[in-house]
Design an enzyme around this catalytic site. Sequence first.
Site, PDB file in Angstrom:
ATOM      1  N   LYS A  52       0.882  -1.399  -0.038  1.00 18.06           N
ATOM      2  CA  LYS A  52       0.180   0.223  -0.080  1.00 18.06           C
ATOM      3  C   LYS A  52       0.985   1.360  -0.289  1.00 18.06           C
ATOM      4  O   LYS A  52       0.518   2.361  -0.633  1.00 18.06           O
ATOM      5  CB  LYS A  52      -1.246   0.216   1.471  1.00 18.06           C
ATOM      6  CG  LYS A  52      -1.930  -0.921   0.973  1.00 18.06           C
ATOM      7  CD  LYS A  52      -2.608  -1.275   2.643  1.00 18.06           C
ATOM      8  CE  LYS A  52      -3.122  -2.672   2.345  1.00 18.06           C
ATOM      9  NZ  LYS A  52      -4.460  -2.314   3.725  1.00 18.06           N
ATOM     10  N   GLN A  96      -5.054  -1.374   9.590  1.00 12.69           N
ATOM     11  CA  GLN A  96      -4.410  -3.281   9.070  1.00 12.69           C
ATOM     12  C   GLN A  96      -4.936  -4.087  10.168  1.00 12.69           C
ATOM     13  O   GLN A  96      -5.046  -4.531  11.072  1.00 12.69           O
ATOM     14  CB  GLN A  96      -3.354  -3.650   8.366  1.00 12.69           C
ATOM     15  CG  GLN A  96      -2.816  -4.842   7.756  1.00 12.69           C
ATOM     16  CD  GLN A  96      -3.431  -4.220   6.431  1.00 12.69           C
ATOM     17  OE1 GLN A  96      -4.003  -3.453   6.041  1.00 12.69           O
ATOM     18  NE2 GLN A  96      -3.897  -5.507   5.949  1.00 12.69           N
ATOM     19  N   ASP A 119     -11.048   3.307   4.477  1.00 15.01           N
ATOM     20  CA  ASP A 119     -11.649   1.503   4.369  1.00 15.01           C
ATOM     21  C   ASP A 119     -13.394   0.894   4.215  1.00 15.01           C
ATOM     22  O   ASP A 119     -13.148   0.034   4.207  1.00 15.01           O
ATOM     23  CB  ASP A 119     -10.820   0.611   5.495  1.00 15.01           C
ATOM     24  CG  ASP A 119      -9.490  -0.209   5.030  1.00 15.01           C
ATOM     25  OD1 ASP A 119      -9.416  -0.297   3.648  1.00 15.01           O
ATOM     26  OD2 ASP A 119      -8.224  -0.385   5.514  1.00 15.01           O
TER      27      ASP A 119
HETATM   28  N1  GUN Z   1      -7.350  -7.482   5.653  1.00 17.08           N
HETATM   29  C1  GUN Z   1      -7.262  -7.642   4.455  1.00 17.08           C
HETATM   30  N2  GUN Z   1      -7.632  -7.054   3.521  1.00 17.08           N
HETATM   31  C2  GUN Z   1      -7.839  -5.662   3.989  1.00 17.08           C
HETATM   32  C3  GUN Z   1      -8.488  -4.816   3.581  1.00 17.08           C
HETATM   33  O1  GUN Z   1      -8.494  -4.265   2.519  1.00 17.08           O
HETATM   34  N3  GUN Z   1      -8.042  -2.982   5.019  1.00 17.08           N
HETATM   35  C4  GUN Z   1      -7.397  -3.609   5.616  1.00 17.08           C
HETATM   36  N4  GUN Z   1      -7.177  -2.826   7.111  1.00 17.08           N
HETATM   37  N5  GUN Z   1      -7.321  -4.590   6.140  1.00 17.08           N
HETATM   38  C5  GUN Z   1      -7.186  -5.436   5.980  1.00 17.08           C
END
Ligand code: GUN
Length: 300
Positions: A52, A96, A119
């Site tokens: 990311k 996350q 998110d």
């Molecule tokens: N863990 C698995 N997929 C995601 C996501 O799209 N965002 C976040 N923050 N954690 C995750």
Amino acid sequence: MSAQIISGKEISAIYREKLAEKIRQYPSENMPVLAVILVGDDEASKIYVRNKKKAAAEVGIGCEVMEFSSTIGENALLEVIDELNDNPHINGIIVQLPLPKTLNSLKILSRIRPEKDVDGFSPYNTGLLSYNHPDALISATPKGVLELLLSTGIELEGKSAVVVGRSNIVGKPMAMLLTNHNCTVTLAHSKTGNLPDIVSQADIVVAACGRAKLIKAEWLKDGAVVVDVGINRMDGKLCGDVDFEAAKEKAAFITPVPGGVGPMTVAMLLENTFAAFCRQQSAQACDYGNHQCGCGKCCP
Ligand code: GUN
């Protein structure tokens, strides 16, 4: 005839290039900034966060990764979020997942101010999604899947769709998003008794159950559109939740793993961060009441 492969890798590259072009219009001292909270030592999470950060830098989005030990207390983490909420230089905040079991994910995610919840995991944004409200920040994976479906040119309205998997971050919002696009949606899960039958009736199949190659070619309707969100390891190789090699002989369109949904998730997170940045820049009033969004119109 073999299915057309929907390349998330190629489509996401186009999105990221368009986004970079828009961000280049802003002076470099005023770039969007994403804060990423990473708790604990989950190796997969570390890789996702690194990806990311790299993708953010490539489009001109700043990314501040804040790492914490898995022993951090809930109150301490909530304080970190409060500070980021109040920091005008931070436009988006993500935590996350998964969080260590000692932390209450719902409480933590609920603390992110809706306008910075890029998110889209907070109850506020999932609520806006269920209202089909344009201000909803929609979680990145379902949003990316929708873009992949739209890229095929098929009409979604009136189609029957099955989503396999009912997670809060993919399955449930995916079902809602497809409903909002006028699909007739079945949300199947691990307790669904007649999964092959249900899948066989679907024009669109979104597999997000985390079970390697669970979805078999024989289950698919001829000409189905199949989007595979799964990332599993089998015999040392990555694979999805769909038995890709066989399924591509039955489907009209199908996403590969890797190179399908994964790159779209990152691109959509960046789009959400830019959208949050733009809204915060223009300080337009939200139209759904006083919820301390900081817009200056509806908030004190
Ligand atoms: N863990 C698995 N997929 C995601 C996501 O799209 N965002 C976040 N923050 N954690 C995750």
